[in-house]
Design a protein around this motif. Structure first.
Motif, PDB file in Angstrom:
ATOM      1  N   ASN A  30       0.806  -1.219   0.000  1.00  0.00           N
ATOM      2  CA  ASN A  30       0.000   0.000   0.000  1.00  0.00           C
ATOM      3  C   ASN A  30       0.841   1.272   0.000  1.00  0.00           C
ATOM      4  OD1 ASN A  30      -2.220  -1.615   0.021  1.00  0.00           O
ATOM      5  ND2 ASN A  30      -2.848  -1.177   2.108  1.00  0.00           N
ATOM      6  N   PHE A  59       2.755   3.690  -2.367  1.00  0.00           N
ATOM      7  CA  PHE A  59       2.775   3.977  -3.800  1.00  0.00           C
ATOM      8  C   PHE A  59       3.832   4.997  -4.191  1.00  0.00           C
ATOM      9  CE2 PHE A  59      -1.430   2.384  -2.852  1.00  0.00           C
ATOM     10  CZ  PHE A  59      -1.721   1.559  -3.934  1.00  0.00           C
ATOM     11  N   LYS A  88       4.314   2.331 -10.069  1.00  0.00           N
ATOM     12  CA  LYS A  88       3.233   2.828  -9.224  1.00  0.00           C
ATOM     13  C   LYS A  88       3.160   4.338  -9.361  1.00  0.00           C
ATOM     14  CE  LYS A  88       3.117  -0.734  -5.598  1.00  0.00           C
ATOM     15  NZ  LYS A  88       3.165  -0.970  -4.135  1.00  0.00           N
ATOM     16  N   THR A 117       0.377   8.085  -8.552  1.00  0.00           N
ATOM     17  CA  THR A 117      -0.682   8.648  -7.712  1.00  0.00           C
ATOM     18  C   THR A 117      -2.057   8.109  -8.094  1.00  0.00           C
ATOM     19  OG1 THR A 117      -0.771  10.554  -9.214  1.00  0.00           O
ATOM     20  CG2 THR A 117       0.565  10.781  -7.236  1.00  0.00           C
ATOM     21  N   ASN A 124      -2.856   4.951  -6.242  1.00  0.00           N
ATOM     22  CA  ASN A 124      -3.231   5.254  -4.864  1.00  0.00           C
ATOM     23  C   ASN A 124      -4.667   5.751  -4.792  1.00  0.00           C
ATOM     24  OD1 ASN A 124      -3.434   6.230  -2.226  1.00  0.00           O
ATOM     25  ND2 ASN A 124      -1.473   7.236  -2.238  1.00  0.00           N
ATOM     26  N   TYR A 144      -3.090   3.746   3.316  1.00  0.00           N
ATOM     27  CA  TYR A 144      -2.440   3.916   2.019  1.00  0.00           C
ATOM     28  C   TYR A 144      -1.440   5.057   2.139  1.00  0.00           C
ATOM     29  CZ  TYR A 144      -6.063   0.925   0.038  1.00  0.00           C
ATOM     30  OH  TYR A 144      -6.896  -0.133  -0.233  1.00  0.00           O
ATOM     31  N   PHE A 160       1.556   7.540   0.049  1.00  0.00           N
ATOM     32  CA  PHE A 160       2.330   7.989  -1.104  1.00  0.00           C
ATOM     33  C   PHE A 160       3.480   8.785  -0.515  1.00  0.00           C
ATOM     34  CE2 PHE A 160       3.708  10.284  -4.804  1.00  0.00           C
ATOM     35  CZ  PHE A 160       3.502   9.377  -5.833  1.00  0.00           C
TER      36      PHE A 160
END
Length: 696
Positions: free
Chosen positions: A250, A252, A258, A260, A263, A371, A373
Motif C-alpha cells: 500500500n 505507492f 506505481k 498517484t 493510490n 495507504y 504515497f
C-alpha cells in the motif's frame, strides 16, 4: 522591433496627437487607417519573428520554451531573494541571508523532533516478526560506471566541487577505472568518502510572505561523483527490496510502476464500495511535519538491519548518513557549512528509498486500512453504526500516535483532517462523538493538552472547508468531486487565456505544445478519477477542451470539433478516459499492475460455474445498489474492459497502447462518452487467452 517599425510607430503616435489636437473627421480617419495598417504589419512581424526563432531552436527544447514564454510574457527567470527576516530585522546582505537559511534548514527537522512528546515504546516493537535475507551489494566495474553515467542528464551546472555532470559524461571512459577503484574501496571498507558529503542547498519560494524562511523549500544539490556511487547502491538496494517484497504493497510513492492514480483508485474503491453497501466510511488524512527532515538515523539503521542490511553494508549506510554537511547558495554567495545529524538527505538518490523503509511498518501499526504515497498518509475505516465506528477509529488512532512518537515523526494535527463519506440525503448523527488525535503515552500521566480534536471536512459546517486536496484531487463527503471540477475549470481557463493571447503570433505547432502544457496535462492527470464526477460536470471540462482546440486550429467559436480533434491528433476527453481505463485494466488482466490490486476483480471463469459461459473471460461486475456507483472505478473499469472487444488479446503492453491510441484516433471509433462498444478491428491470430492465476 525593426528600424522601420519604430519609425512607423512614431508616425502613428504623431497622427494620434494630431487627431486629438485637431479632431477633424479627416485627421481621425487618417489616424485610424494608419493605426490599423501598423497593427496588421506589427502582428505579421511578430509572427515572423517567433516562427523564425522557433525554427532555429527546434533542436533545443529549453530555447524553444524560452521563446514561447517570451510570447506569453511569462518571466522564465526565478525571482531572486532580495531580503529576509533575521532575528526580527530585515536584511538584504546575500551572505547573511545564506547563513540565515542554512541555520533554519539545518535546525528545522531537529526542532520538530525535540518538541515531540516522549515515548516509552521502542520503534522495533512495531516491526513484524519476520526474517529477511541478507543484503549484499557486491563490487562495481568500469563498464558499470559508464552505464550508470549514461542514465544521468548532461547538466552543465556545477556542484560544490565545481564539477558538472556534463563533464563527467564527456570523460566517462577515462574516469571509469579510477572511480570504480575508489567506489570499491568505499564499499569494502564500509566508509563513505568525506569529500562527497557536502550538499549545496538552494531555497525555492513556495507561498506566503517572501521574507520568511519557512515559506521556502530547500532543494538539495549533491556532489555529482556522489550521485554515481549512490546510484550503484540504489540499484542493489532496490533489487533487494523488490525481490523480497519488503515495501508494503500500500506504499505507492517512489515505487516502480506505481503512481498517484493507483493510490487514488484504491482509496476511491474502498469509499465507493462502503457507500454502495450502505455503510459509513471515515477517511483520516494525516499531515506530517518535515517528514524527510526528521528521520532519526539510529532508528533508520535499526530498520535497515531488520530488513537484512548488516555487516559492512550497514556500516556503509551509517557512514553515508553521519557527519554530512550542507551550505546554502544565494546568487553565488555560500553560507558556512553546517553539520546535519538528522534526516534522509533531500535531493539525494538514496533518500526516497530510505524513507520508504523508515515508514514501511506504519500500515501494520493499526487496523486502519492505510495507504501511503511517500509521507502522504490516508487511513480508511467503514461501518454501519457511526458512533461505534468513531469510537473504534479513536482507539486505532492511539496506535498511530504511538507509532509516530516511537519513530520520532511529528504529526501536524492542525492540518490533519477527516471526512465522513456517505450518500446524499443520509443522516449524519454523531451523538456527540468526535475524532481525536491523542499524543499521550500509555505509561505516562495523561496530559489533556496532548489531545487534539481533528477538523471534519463537511458542507454543513460553515466554519470548515468543504473539500480536502489529496494528491492533487479534491475529495468531498459525497465523493462527487464537485470541487475538483471547479478547480480544474479554473486551471484550464487560465491555459485557454494564454492560448488566446498568442494565437495570432505563434505557429500551430507551438500552440499545440502550449495546449499540451497548459490544458492537456490537466486532462490526463488521473482521468479515471475525473470520470467519477457527474456527466454534466465532465461536460463542462470537455467544452473547455473544445474551446482550446478551436483556438489552436483558428476555427470559429461554434465550429464542429470532431474533425478538428482528428486533424490535430488530439484525443477528446471521453476518449482520454476510455484509454486510461483500458490501459489500467490491461495491466491488471496481464498481471503487471501493483500487487495491492490482487483479487480486486475476478472473471466469470473464476467463479466455479459448472457450465462454460460464453462471456467466461469477462470480469464479474460488482452489484450496483445505486446508479452513482456505476461511474466509480470498481464498476466502470471492468465494464469498459468487458466491452473492449479484441483489444484484450494484445498481450504486449506497448502493442496494446499503440493499437488503442490508433483506434481511438480513427474516424471509425464510435464517439460515445465513457464506453467502447463493438470495436470493429481484426482479431489477432491467437485466441483470447485464459486468465492466468495471479503471479505479481
Amino acid at each position: 522591433m525593426t528600424r522601420g517599425l519604430l519609425i512607423s510607430r512614431t508616425t502613428k503616435l504623431n497622427l494620434h496627437k494630431s487627431s486629438i489636437l485637431d479632431p477633424s473627421p479627416a485627421n481621425i480617419l487618417k489616424y485610424k487607417m494608419y493605426r490599423n495598417l501598423f497593427n496588421k504589419v506589427l502582428r505579421a512581424s511578430k509572427k515572423e519573428y517567433y516562427e523564425s526563432g522557433l525554427l532555429k531552436a527546434k533542436k533545443n527544447p529549453k530555447k524553444t520554451w524560452d521563446i514561447m514564454k517570451e510570447a506569453l510574457n511569462i518571466n522564465s527567470n526565478p525571482s531572486k531573494i532580495q531580503k529576509i527576516l533575521v532575528n526580527g530585522n530585515q536584511t538584504s546582505e546575500p551572505l547573511e541571508i545564506a547563513n540565515c537559511f542554512n541555520k533554519f534548514f539545518a535546525s528545522a527537522g531537529k526542532n520538530v523532533a525535540n518538541n515531540l512528546p516522549p515515548s516509552s515504546i521502542p520503534p522495533e516493537n512495531f516491526l513484524p516478526r519476520k526474517n529477511h535475507p541478507e543484503f549484499r551489494y557486491g563490487l562495481t566495474s568500469p563498464l558499470e560506471i559508464c552505464d550508470l553515467l549514461k542514465a544521468f542528464d548532461p547538466k552543465k551546472s556545477n556542484d560544490t566541487s565545481n564539477i558538472s555532470m556534463y563533464l563527467l559524461k564527456f570523460v566517462a571512459m577515462e574516469i571509469s577505472k579510477p572511480l570504480s577503484h575508489l567506489f570499491n574501496l568505499s564499499l569494502t571498507t564500509g566508509v563513505f568518502p568525506e569529500k562527497l558529503k557536502l550538499s549545496r542547498v538552494v531555497p525555492i519560494y513556495k507561498s506566503g510572505k517572501i521574507d520568511i524562511c519557512d515559506n521556502y523549500r530547500p532543494v538539495g544539490l549533491q556532489c555529482n561523483i556522489s550521485k554515481i556511487l549512490e546510484k550503484f547502491v540504489y540499484h542493489k538496494l532496490t533489487n533487494h527490496v523488490e525481490l523480497n517484497k519488503i515495501i508494503h504493497p500500500n506504499q505507492f510513492g517512489f515505487q516502480k510502476s506505481k503512481n498517484t492514480e493507483h493510490n487514488l483508485i484504491q482509496v476511491v474503491n474502498f469509499i465507493s464500495k462502503a457507500i454502495n453497501d450502505g455503510d459509513y466510511c471515515i477517511g483520516v488524512f494525516l499531515d506530517l511535519k518535515k517528514a524527510f527532515d526528521t528521520v532519526n538515523h539510529q532508528i533508520l539503521l535499526t530498520k535497515l538491519e531488520y530488513y537484512g542490511i548488516t555487516g559492512t553494508e550497514l556500516q556503509w549506510f551509517q557512514s553515508y548518513l553521519t557527519d554530512r554537511k550542507q551550505l546554502v547558495d544565494i546568487d553565488g554567495h555560500h553560507s558556512e557549512p553546517t553539520t546535519i545529524d538528522i534526516s534522509v538527505i533531500q535531493g539525494s538518490i538514496l533518500g526516497p528509498i530510505l524513507f520508504n523503509i523508515f515508514i514501511n511498518d506504519l500500515p501494520s501499526a493499526s487496523k486502519i486500512l492505510t495507504y501511503l504515497f511517500a509521507d502522504d498518509t490516508q487511513g480508511l475505516v467503514r461501518g454501519k453504526d457511526l458512533p461505534t465506528l468513531i469510537d473504534s477509529l479513536n482507539n486505532e488512532l492511539l496506535n498511530w500516535a504511538n507509532w509516530f512518537k516511537a519513530n520520532r515523526l511529528g504529526v501536524n494535527v492542525s492540518k490533519t483532517k477527516y471526512i465522513i463519506f456517505h450518500n446524499r440525503g443520509k443522516l449524519i448523527n454523531l451523538e456527540g462523538k468526535k475524532v481525536f488525535f491523542d499524543n499521550n503515552d500509555p505509561t505516562f500521566p495523561h496530559n489533556p493538552d496532548l489531545v487534539t480534536e481533528l477538523e471534519r471536512i463537511c458542507k454543513s459546517n460553515p466554519l470548515s472547508t468543504q473539500s480536502y486536496k489529496l494528491l492533487g484531487i479534491y475529495f468531498d463527503e459525497n465523493l462527487s468531486f464537485k470541487y475538483h471540477i471547479d478547480h480544474l475549470q479554473s486551471k484550464i481557463s487560465k491555459g485557454i487565456y494564454l492560448l488566446n493571447r498568442v494565437k495570432n503570433i505563434l505557429p500551430k505547432k507551438a500552440l499545440k505544445s502550449l495546449y499540451y502544457a497548459y490544458v492537456h496535462s490537466h486532462l490526463t492527470y488521473c482521468p479515471i478519477i475525473l470520470s467519477c464526477s457527474p456527466s454534466s460536470d465532465v461536460t463542462k471540462i470537455f467544452k473547455l477542451q473544445k474551446k482550446a482546440v478551436r483556438i489552436i486550429s483558428h476555427s470559429d467559436y461554434n465550429a464542429h470539433t470532431s474533425p478538428l480533434f482528428q486533424k490535430l491528433q488530439i484525443l477528446p476527453l471521453h476518449k482520454i478516459i476510455q484509454q486510461s481505463k483500458l490501459i489500467f485494466m490491461h495491466s491488471y488482466h496481464y498481471k503487471y499492475a501493483p500487487s495491492t490490486f490482487i483479487n480486486t476483480w475476478t472473471t466469470n471463469n473464476e467463479r466455479n460455474v459448472p457450465m462454460e459461459l460464453r462471456n467466461r473471460y469477462d470480469y464479474t461486475l460488482p452489484r450496483a445498489n445505486t446508479e452513482n456507483f456505476k461511474k466509480y472505478p470498481l464498476y466502470s473499469i471492468p465494464f469498459t474492459w468487458n466491452n473492449a472487444g479484441y483489444f484484450r488479446n494484445y498481450v504486449n503492453s506497448t502493442t496494446f497502447k499503440i493499437s488503442l491510441k490508433s483506434y481511438l484516433m480513427s474516424e471509425e471509433c464510435p464517439d460515445i462518452p465513457f464506453l467502447i462498444n463493438n470495436l470493429d478491428i481484426p482479431a489477432p491470430p491467437h485466441p483470447l487467452p485464459p486468465t492466468p492465476s495471479p503471479h505479481y
